[in-house]
Design a protein around this motif. Structure first.
Motif, short mmCIF file in Angstrom:
data_model
loop_
_atom_site.label_atom_id
_atom_site.label_comp_id
_atom_site.label_asym_id
_atom_site.label_seq_id
_atom_site.Cartn_x
_atom_site.Cartn_y
_atom_site.Cartn_z
N ILE A 1 0.85 -1.20 0.00
CA ILE A 1 0.00 0.00 0.00
C ILE A 1 0.88 1.25 0.00
CG2 ILE A 1 -1.78 1.24 1.27
CD1 ILE A 1 -2.78 -1.29 -0.05
N VAL A 2 2.00 1.20 0.71
CA VAL A 2 2.93 2.34 0.71
C VAL A 2 3.43 2.61 -0.71
CG1 VAL A 2 5.16 3.15 1.54
CG2 VAL A 2 3.59 2.01 3.11
N GLN A 3 3.75 1.55 -1.43
CA GLN A 3 4.23 1.73 -2.79
C GLN A 3 3.14 2.31 -3.69
OE1 GLN A 3 7.31 1.43 -3.72
NE2 GLN A 3 6.88 1.93 -5.88
N SER A 4 1.90 1.87 -3.51
CA SER A 4 0.80 2.42 -4.31
C SER A 4 0.58 3.89 -4.01
CB SER A 4 -0.48 1.62 -4.04
OG SER A 4 -0.32 0.26 -4.39
N ILE A 5 0.71 4.27 -2.74
CA ILE A 5 0.52 5.67 -2.38
C ILE A 5 1.62 6.53 -2.98
CG2 ILE A 5 0.48 7.26 -0.42
CD1 ILE A 5 -0.95 5.15 1.18
N ARG A 6 2.85 6.02 -3.01
CA ARG A 6 3.94 6.78 -3.64
C ARG A 6 3.64 7.04 -5.13
NH1 ARG A 6 8.71 7.38 -0.90
NH2 ARG A 6 8.97 6.16 1.02
N GLU A 7 3.14 6.03 -5.82
CA GLU A 7 2.82 6.22 -7.22
C GLU A 7 1.67 7.21 -7.40
OE1 GLU A 7 2.05 2.41 -8.84
OE2 GLU A 7 4.06 1.61 -8.45
N LEU A 8 0.68 7.14 -6.50
CA LEU A 8 -0.43 8.09 -6.60
C LEU A 8 0.02 9.52 -6.32
CD1 LEU A 8 -3.24 6.03 -4.81
CD2 LEU A 8 -3.08 6.53 -7.24
N GLU A 9 0.98 9.70 -5.42
CA GLU A 9 1.50 11.04 -5.16
C GLU A 9 2.20 11.60 -6.40
OE1 GLU A 9 2.39 11.33 -0.39
OE2 GLU A 9 3.94 10.54 -1.71
N GLN A 10 2.94 10.78 -7.09
CA GLN A 10 3.59 11.25 -8.31
C GLN A 10 2.55 11.63 -9.37
OE1 GLN A 10 6.23 8.10 -9.48
NE2 GLN A 10 7.52 8.28 -7.63
N ARG A 11 1.49 10.84 -9.48
CA ARG A 11 0.44 11.17 -10.44
C ARG A 11 -0.29 12.45 -10.04
NH1 ARG A 11 1.22 9.50 -15.04
NH2 ARG A 11 -0.94 10.15 -15.44
N LYS A 12 -0.40 12.70 -8.74
CA LYS A 12 -1.09 13.93 -8.30
C LYS A 12 -0.28 15.16 -8.67
CE LYS A 12 -1.11 15.36 -4.05
NZ LYS A 12 -1.33 15.53 -2.60
N VAL A 13 1.05 15.10 -8.55
CA VAL A 13 1.88 16.24 -8.93
C VAL A 13 1.74 16.52 -10.43
CG1 VAL A 13 4.26 17.06 -9.09
CG2 VAL A 13 3.49 15.86 -7.04
N LEU A 14 1.74 15.46 -11.23
CA LEU A 14 1.57 15.64 -12.66
C LEU A 14 0.18 16.18 -13.00
CD1 LEU A 14 3.29 12.37 -13.97
CD2 LEU A 14 4.26 14.68 -13.84
N ALA A 15 -0.83 15.73 -12.26
CA ALA A 15 -2.20 16.20 -12.52
C ALA A 15 -2.34 17.68 -12.18
CB ALA A 15 -3.19 15.37 -11.71
N VAL A 16 -1.71 18.13 -11.08
CA VAL A 16 -1.79 19.54 -10.72
C VAL A 16 -1.07 20.39 -11.75
CG1 VAL A 16 -1.11 21.23 -8.98
CG2 VAL A 16 -2.10 19.05 -8.27
N ASN A 17 0.08 19.92 -12.22
CA ASN A 17 0.81 20.68 -13.24
C ASN A 17 0.01 20.78 -14.54
OD1 ASN A 17 2.93 21.02 -11.46
ND2 ASN A 17 4.02 19.20 -12.17
N ALA A 18 -0.75 19.73 -14.86
CA ALA A 18 -1.58 19.74 -16.07
C ALA A 18 -2.95 20.35 -15.84
CB ALA A 18 -1.73 18.32 -16.62
N GLU A 19 -3.19 20.87 -14.60
CA GLU A 19 -4.47 21.50 -14.24
C GLU A 19 -5.64 20.53 -14.39
OE1 GLU A 19 -5.01 25.14 -16.29
OE2 GLU A 19 -3.35 26.16 -15.27
N ARG A 20 -5.41 19.27 -14.08
CA ARG A 20 -6.49 18.26 -14.01
C ARG A 20 -6.91 18.15 -12.55
NH1 ARG A 20 -4.25 12.94 -16.74
NH2 ARG A 20 -6.42 12.31 -16.34
N PHE A 21 -7.68 19.13 -12.10
CA PHE A 21 -7.96 19.27 -10.67
C PHE A 21 -8.95 18.21 -10.18
CE2 PHE A 21 -6.84 23.67 -12.04
CZ PHE A 21 -5.64 23.73 -11.38
N GLU A 22 -9.89 17.80 -10.98
CA GLU A 22 -10.80 16.72 -10.57
C GLU A 22 -10.04 15.41 -10.39
OE1 GLU A 22 -14.13 14.67 -9.44
OE2 GLU A 22 -13.80 16.82 -9.60
N TYR A 23 -9.11 15.15 -11.30
CA TYR A 23 -8.26 13.97 -11.18
C TYR A 23 -7.38 14.06 -9.94
CZ TYR A 23 -4.68 10.55 -12.57
OH TYR A 23 -3.80 9.50 -12.61
N ALA A 24 -6.85 15.25 -9.63
CA ALA A 24 -6.03 15.42 -8.43
C ALA A 24 -6.87 15.22 -7.17
CB ALA A 24 -5.38 16.80 -8.44
N ARG A 25 -8.12 15.68 -7.19
CA ARG A 25 -8.98 15.47 -6.01
C ARG A 25 -9.25 14.00 -5.78
NH1 ARG A 25 -14.28 14.78 -4.55
NH2 ARG A 25 -14.80 14.28 -6.71
N LYS A 26 -9.48 13.26 -6.84
CA LYS A 26 -9.69 11.81 -6.69
C LYS A 26 -8.45 11.13 -6.14
CE LYS A 26 -13.10 11.07 -10.36
NZ LYS A 26 -13.36 10.35 -11.62
#
Length: 949
Positions: free
Chosen positions: A204-229
């Motif tokens: 689960i720790v590894q999955s959360i690390r991957e989700l954090e990386q995706r959240k940074v990319l989503a914020v940079n791409a202004e995909r805010f609904e995706y970042a909220r999820k």
């Protein structure tokens, strides 16, 4: 931003064989940590960590053991560039400081202490921990110390040609990165914190690390609904990871105890729950493994629509065992087993495995008889398992007769031929045969154990409960008391029934004169102790039995036996619990509690000491719950009807106590509570009207604008009219007796005259009804009688006209039919029903209006003042500085843009209905504006009044 610095343990002064220092290299729920050698004799222990790369250190975290605790831990740091050789003899450590650890006695040695030390940014390649001393306690008999985990937070240091000589070039300007929101050290990932990584499962720790990386990319791409999820998914995954960490810890404990059956079930439980969580949270979809944005991630979905998503239900060990059984005996497995048995009959090499399940080669096509749809006779045995999470290692589950969950488990009889599904109905899971610690067997065998020995379900009293129930055990015996403390509600009901029988039989014991029987005082005290526990029971049947026992105790056992002091002690113990139950939302509970309290109050010993009424007649605060306040007032009203109003100041039923309670009740925000309080005040007003009016505001026009006081004063006026009519009748009887009429008995003359004089003193106007000529025999002259009657009629008519028709008393006496007249608009109607005038005030009077916020009826001229000073919503209104009207704060700017918001003329007032100026407001200007034909165009009531006329 700071991140976790990986390291390896390169040196330890000593260690336990089962807890080596290499355990500190990893973090997780199942990590043992380092532990010193037992009885080693060393006063200090050194552990040296080597970072995998040179790093700049910001923070060091230490997690101590719950009872193997050192006194303090010293921190030493060494830096050696890669260009210079590093040997133990050439390493010089700089002292950073020390951390003192608590002895953990306040938590009873069950919690672990986490120490986070923020250090000045320093370069380093080696960290030395020196553990000194030991905290002595009863659990640490060997004098060992332990360290569960070490975490180093910092940044990787890039070694360049300028700083390759080993010099430390960090200046004072270098500072650790801080989070602007919290002021704490900014971490690159929440997974780097020791508090997170030590209690969340590794996958689960590894999955959360991957989700954090995706959240940074989503914020940079202004995909805010995706970042909220992604944020909500990480929060839910942390809760699930902590549960999986506890499962992993339980699996490790089962392995240490060599309970491999439970370990296997725990392993499957972890996999089933992990797969269910990842499937429900759509983790694979959120990770976007192909690197291509998925359109559904940028759209709202049902799982993440309402905030934090819900997690699936965790499977119990029984569900896991059932899933294993269904996977083992699924149609596919049964086909393989059947073919294997057939081949073994023909001389094949298939052999059963060690776990009791036949091992088969590659699956072969099954016969047509087994591939066909199962017979309908098995439909009644099948159960749906759609809600049960499925393990990724198990094949698809199908219904099987094993779903019936039989309590007895038997081995498979290999001699029985396997030709259909019915042959496998009683087959047991071989791995669960000899396990006495798993939950599956305990649930299966629980009912059988209880049926064999009913007393096993009844818990024994512990030391604390025995001290509490020492007197009841001495009087009633331990068996009856254990029934009251039992977890089975049937036992508690039986205990209450036995207690009632004991109280009935105690009469016979007293008659026979048994010397060993307990005294009535001890019996009553012991029964009150047990009933105090029973009346708090959440089961309605137990509460009903308890209230019946309470009524029997006070109505049948207490009278004539128990001393007054003991009765008071019993009431003080039971009454607060019954009062709390009287405020229960359930109607049957609070009705039963009220009936029980009134039954206690009916006991002669309780009524003599006034034990119940003072608790009911306390003032009712506005914050008291509606149900509780109404129950108290209803019981108080019932006591007034049954016991009457008393003059004893300790009774709680005096006029002053009842009037104070009623006056506090009429200000309660709930209307049903106010109605009961009004009835109590009316009851007291019949006895002492002067005291009740003294408790209320003055009876004038301003007070009567309040609908609450208007209704109450209307009831008082009716009582005054009835009292004056009785006075008139008494006067007639008294006059007839003075003129020689024999209709009135001589014995009633004194009482009639005294009642008349008392009612005159207590009239609503507060003064005598007129000069009356009197002599030694009462009313002597006929002229005085006529004058008295005329004055009495004028007073009655003035009351019916609400004290506004005093100027027309002479006209009222001439007209035999009474009229009701409105003092504002001169509306009148024939009759003496005051409700007609209230109806006129509420709906039709053009001089009055309703407040748009609180619906209170008041004068139009006072509406602006009411909205800003008296209304419940006065905080939302302000006074316009230009036109002096009351305007809502949100509409103030729009109001100033309106045409009617203009300067107010001198000496005029502003109408809140039509926004026109009212000239000479003190000299009839309002009456002319509101009642004239061409008056206020915004007054709707004027039109309704014309239609009614």
């Amino acid at each position: 931003m700071a991140k976790k610095i990986p390291f390896n343990v390169v040196f330890a002064s000593d260690e336990d064989v089962n807890f080596p220092a290499s355990e500190l290299n990893n973090h997780g729920p199942t990590v043992h940590g380092w532990r010193s050698a037992p009885d080693g004799g060393l006063t200090s222990h050194d552990i040296i960590l080597r970072f995998q790369q040179p790093a700049k250190i910001y923070r060091i975290q230490l997690l101590a053991h719950q009872y193997l605790i050192p006194e303090k831990v010293e921190l030493w740091l060494h830096y050696s560039p890669k260009s210079l050789p590093s040997t133990p003899s050439s390493q010089y450590f700089d002292f950073l400081g020390f951390v003192a650890l608590a002895d953990n006695a306040n938590t009873n040695y069950k919690s672990r202490e986490l120490q986070s030390v923020t250090v000045c940014p320093r370069r380093g390649t080696h960290l030395k921990l020196r553990l000194i001393g030991v905290q002595g306690n009863d659990y640490n008999g060997t004098g060992q110390i332990s360290l569960l985990a070490v975490n180093v937070l910092g940044e990787d240091l890039e070694v360049g040609p300028n700083n390759g000589n080993g010099e430390d070039h960090l200046g004072n300007s270098d500072a650790p990165p801080l989070d602007t929101a919290t002021g704490e050290l900014a971490l690159a990932s929440i997974c780097d914190d020791l508090l997170f990584s030590m209690y969340v499962e590794e996958s689960i720790v590894q999955s959360i690390r991957e989700l954090e990386q995706r959240k940074v990319l989503a914020v940079n791409a202004e995909r805010f609904e995706y970042a909220r999820k992604l944020k909500l998914c990480m929060t839910a995954l942390r809760s699930a990871g902590e549960r999986l960490g506890r499962y992993a810890l339980a699996k490790r404990q089962a392995v240490q105890q060599e309970d491999f059956t439970t370990a296997r079930l725990r392993k499957e439980q972890i996999e089933m729950y992990r797969a269910a969580v990842l499937r429900q949270l759509q983790v694979q979809q959120l990770l976007e493994p192909q690197g291509v944005a998925i359109g559904s991630n940028d759209q709202s979905c049902e799982i993440y629509a309402g905030g934090k998503p819900s997690l699936p239900a965790a499977p119990s060990l029984q569900d896991v065992a059932q899933a294993l059984a269904e996977a083992t005996f699924s149609p596919k497995s049964l086909t393989s087993l059947s073919l294997d048995d057939k081949s073994s009959t023909d001389g094949s090499q298939g052999q059963p495995g060690n776990d009791g399940v036949v091992a088969t080669p590659a699956p072969a096509p099954a016969p047509a008889s087994l591939q066909a749809t199962p017979t309908p006779t098995l439909g009644g045995w099948r159960k749906s398992h759609d809600e049960l999470p499925q393990s990724p290692r198990l094949p698809s589950r199908h219904s099987s007769p094993m779903s019936s969950r039989q309590g007895s488990l038997r081995r498979r009889n290999k001699s029985v031929p396997r030709n259909s599904y019915e042959d496998y109905e009683e087959r047991a899971i071989p791995t669960l045969r000899h396990s006495n610690t798993n939950e599956f067997l305990r649930e299966c065998q629980g009912n059988a154990i209880l049926e064999a020995d009913p007393n096993r379900g009844r818990s024994r009293l512990n030391d604390r409960e025995r001290r509490q129930a020492a007197l009841p055990i001495l009087v009633f015996g331990s068996e009856l008391v254990e029934q009251f403390y039992s977890r089975q509600f049937q036992d508690r009901e039986d205990g209450l029934l036995r207690l009632r029988n004991f109280l009935k039989e105690h009469d016979l014991v007293e008659i026979t004169g048994n010397e060993h029987a307990a005294s009535p005082n001890k019996v009553a005290r012991s029964a009150a102790l047990l009933l105090h526990r029973a009346v708090r029971d959440a089961v309605y049947s137990v509460f009903g039995q308890a209230t019946e026992t309470v009524r029997m105790l006070f109505l049948e056992y207490v009278p004539g036996r128990v001393s007054p002091n003991e009765v008071a002690r019993c009431v003080d113990r039971l009454l607060p619990e019954l009062l709390a139950k009287s405020g229960d939302p359930s109607a049957r509970l609070h009705t039963l509690a009220q009936h029980t309290i009134l039954s206690i109050a009916a006991c002669p010993e309780v009524a003599e000491q006034h034990l119940v009424a003072p608790a009911l007649s306390r003032s009712v605060g506005s914050g008291t719950h509606q149900r509780l306040a109404m129950s108290r007032l209803q019981m108080l009203e019932q006591l007034v009807h049954t016991q009457g109003i008393s003059t004893d100041k300790h009774s709680g039923l005096t006029c002053r106590a009842l009037s104070e309670c009623g006056c506090s009740g009429i200000h309660h925000p709930a209307e049903p509570v106010r109605k009961v309080a009004e009835r109590i005040l009316v009851l007291v007003y019949k006895v002492n009207p002067r005291l009740v009016r003294k408790q209320l505001p003055p009876d004038d026009d301003i007070t009567r604008r309040n609908l609450l006081y208007r209704q109450l004063f209307t009831e008082f006026d009716k009582l005054d009219l009835d009292r004056k009519q009785e006075l008139l009748e008494a006067n007639k009887y008294a006059g007839g007796h003075s003129s020689g009429d024999a209709a009135t008995p001589p014995a009633d003359k004194a009482s009639t005259s005294s009642d008349a004089s008392r009612l005159m003193m207590n009239s609503r106007s507060g003064h005598g009804l007129g000069p009356v000529a009197s002599s030694s025999n009462g009313f002597a002259s006929c002229n005085g009688k006529q004058q008295y009657n005329e004055q009495l009629k004028r007073s009655m008519l003035s009351v019916s006209n609400s004290r506004k028709g005093s100027a027309s008393n002479s006209e009222s006496t001439e007209d035999n039919s009474p009229k009701i007249r409105c003092p504002f608009c001169n509306w009148s109607c024939v009759g003496s029903d005051a409700s007609q005038l209230d109806r006129h005030y509420w709906k039709a009077c053009p001089f009055l209006t309703k407040c748009p916020q609180c619906s209170q009826v008041l004068e139009v001229a006072a509406l602006n003042y009411h909205l800003t000073t008296e209304c419940d919503a006065k905080e939302s209104y302000v006074v316009c500085a230009r036109c002096t009207e009351s305007v809502h704060k949100q509409l103030y700017e729009l109001h100033q843009m309106e045409d009617y918001c203009r300067e107010l003329k001198t000496g005029a007032a502003r109408c809140p209905l039509c926004h026109d100026d009212v000239h000479l407001p003190q000299d009839g200007g309002w009456k002319l504006h509101l009642l004239s034909a061409g008056g206020c165009p915004g007054n709707i009531r004027k039109k309704n009044l014309k239609k009614s006329n």
